[in-house]
Design a protein around this motif. Structure first.
Motif, PDB file in Angstrom:
ATOM      1  N   HIS A   6       0.820  -1.220   0.000  1.00 52.24           N
ATOM      2  CA  HIS A   6       0.000   0.000   0.000  1.00 52.24           C
ATOM      3  C   HIS A   6       0.851   1.265   0.000  1.00 52.24           C
ATOM      4  O   HIS A   6       0.601   2.202   0.775  1.00 52.24           O
ATOM      5  N   ASN A   7       1.881   1.299  -0.837  1.00 55.80           N
ATOM      6  CA  ASN A   7       2.770   2.455  -1.010  1.00 55.80           C
ATOM      7  C   ASN A   7       3.474   2.887   0.278  1.00 55.80           C
ATOM      8  O   ASN A   7       3.672   4.078   0.516  1.00 55.80           O
ATOM      9  N   LYS A   8       3.859   1.942   1.081  1.00 60.31           N
ATOM     10  CA  LYS A   8       4.620   2.225   2.305  1.00 60.31           C
ATOM     11  C   LYS A   8       5.981   2.799   1.928  1.00 60.31           C
ATOM     12  O   LYS A   8       6.671   2.282   1.053  1.00 60.31           O
ATOM     13  N   LEU A   9       6.386   3.890   2.602  1.00 61.26           N
ATOM     14  CA  LEU A   9       7.646   4.563   2.309  1.00 61.26           C
ATOM     15  C   LEU A   9       8.818   3.763   2.880  1.00 61.26           C
ATOM     16  O   LEU A   9       8.823   3.398   4.056  1.00 61.26           O
ATOM     17  N   LEU A  10       9.824   3.533   2.050  1.00 58.74           N
ATOM     18  CA  LEU A  10      11.045   2.833   2.444  1.00 58.74           C
ATOM     19  C   LEU A  10      12.242   3.678   2.049  1.00 58.74           C
ATOM     20  O   LEU A  10      12.164   4.484   1.112  1.00 58.74           O
ATOM     21  N   LEU A  11      13.358   3.503   2.746  1.00 58.53           N
ATOM     22  CA  LEU A  11      14.586   4.241   2.474  1.00 58.53           C
ATOM     23  C   LEU A  11      15.706   3.269   2.145  1.00 58.53           C
ATOM     24  O   LEU A  11      15.830   2.215   2.766  1.00 58.53           O
ATOM     25  N   VAL A  12      16.542   3.638   1.183  1.00 57.49           N
ATOM     26  CA  VAL A  12      17.744   2.880   0.851  1.00 57.49           C
ATOM     27  C   VAL A  12      18.914   3.813   1.120  1.00 57.49           C
ATOM     28  O   VAL A  12      19.029   4.873   0.511  1.00 57.49           O
ATOM     29  N   TRP A  13      19.798   3.412   2.047  1.00 55.65           N
ATOM     30  CA  TRP A  13      20.883   4.286   2.483  1.00 55.65           C
ATOM     31  C   TRP A  13      22.009   3.446   3.077  1.00 55.65           C
ATOM     32  O   TRP A  13      21.852   2.256   3.318  1.00 55.65           O
ATOM     33  N   VAL A  14      23.145   4.076   3.337  1.00 57.74           N
ATOM     34  CA  VAL A  14      24.306   3.407   3.915  1.00 57.74           C
ATOM     35  C   VAL A  14      24.426   3.816   5.369  1.00 57.74           C
ATOM     36  O   VAL A  14      24.482   5.002   5.686  1.00 57.74           O
ATOM     37  N   ASP A  15      24.461   2.828   6.269  1.00 62.77           N
ATOM     38  CA  ASP A  15      24.568   3.131   7.702  1.00 62.77           C
ATOM     39  C   ASP A  15      26.030   3.311   8.110  1.00 62.77           C
ATOM     40  O   ASP A  15      26.937   3.240   7.286  1.00 62.77           O
ATOM     41  N   ASP A  16      26.256   3.575   9.402  1.00 61.33           N
ATOM     42  CA  ASP A  16      27.611   3.827   9.892  1.00 61.33           C
ATOM     43  C   ASP A  16      28.481   2.575   9.933  1.00 61.33           C
ATOM     44  O   ASP A  16      29.679   2.655  10.162  1.00 61.33           O
ATOM     45  N   LYS A  17      27.904   1.417   9.699  1.00 64.29           N
ATOM     46  CA  LYS A  17      28.678   0.168   9.618  1.00 64.29           C
ATOM     47  C   LYS A  17      28.969  -0.210   8.168  1.00 64.29           C
ATOM     48  O   LYS A  17      29.355  -1.327   7.882  1.00 64.29           O
ATOM     49  N   HIS A  18      28.737   0.728   7.249  1.00 62.22           N
ATOM     50  CA  HIS A  18      29.018   0.565   5.821  1.00 62.22           C
ATOM     51  C   HIS A  18      28.168  -0.529   5.172  1.00 62.22           C
ATOM     52  O   HIS A  18      28.656  -1.317   4.367  1.00 62.22           O
ATOM     53  N   VAL A  19      26.892  -0.556   5.536  1.00 61.85           N
ATOM     54  CA  VAL A  19      25.955  -1.509   4.960  1.00 61.85           C
ATOM     55  C   VAL A  19      24.875  -0.734   4.219  1.00 61.85           C
ATOM     56  O   VAL A  19      24.243   0.152   4.790  1.00 61.85           O
ATOM     57  N   LEU A  20      24.692  -1.058   2.943  1.00 65.31           N
ATOM     58  CA  LEU A  20      23.574  -0.496   2.186  1.00 65.31           C
ATOM     59  C   LEU A  20      22.332  -1.236   2.649  1.00 65.31           C
ATOM     60  O   LEU A  20      22.255  -2.450   2.536  1.00 65.31           O
TER      61      LEU A  20
END
Length: 143
Positions: free
Chosen positions: A75-89
């Motif tokens: 149902h069009n739930k918002l998601l984010l794709v990013w790199v955290d401080d442990k260097h994981v996408l």
């Protein structure tokens, strides 16, 4: 009376241990020694494949270092794709919670929209690898 010349074996080992300890303190522990890099040649393709599921994700907003997408299956739930401080996408919800690791040992990622479409270019730099880039189809409908 017996006179001794040189070191005993125990004294020599102790001196070697102390010298090695001083070397480690002076030089520091390199991450390559502590955690050898294990490259998975298929990891990049698997991360792209997760994001390019036909009809699943649609682009909401493109930031330089983060991508906002909507999950059309939820149902069009918002998601984010990013790199955290442990260097994981990673793929998370809109409050950076949840943990779906897409790719490890990521040093930098750059997102850029291609024209006015829902095609997005990703440039990604993994540890000790050259920059990689591809175009993701995030139109939110089957292609």
């Amino acid at each position: 009376m017996m006179t001794r010349h040189g070191f005993t074996l125990v004294e020599a080992l102790l001196a070697l241990i102390i010298a090695a300890g001083l070397f480690v303190l002076a030089d520091g522990l390199d991450r390559r020694l502590l955690r050898p890099l294990r490259q998975d040649p298929m990891a990049w393709h698997q991360a792209v494949r997760v994001l390019e599921q036909p009809g699943r994700y649609r682009v909401v907003k493109v930031h330089q270092h983060r991508l906002d997408i909507a999950d059309t299956w939820a149902h069009n739930k918002l998601l984010l794709v990013w790199v955290d401080d442990k260097h994981v996408l990673r793929l998370t919800n809109s409050t950076y919670q949840g943990y779906y690791p897409l790719l490890r040992q990521v040093e930098a990622v750059e997102w850029q929209r291609v024209g006015h479409t829902d095609l997005v270019q990703i440039r990604l730099k993994q540890e000790r690898l050259p920059w990689q880039k591809t175009i993701l189809n995030l139109r939110g409908k089957a292609f």
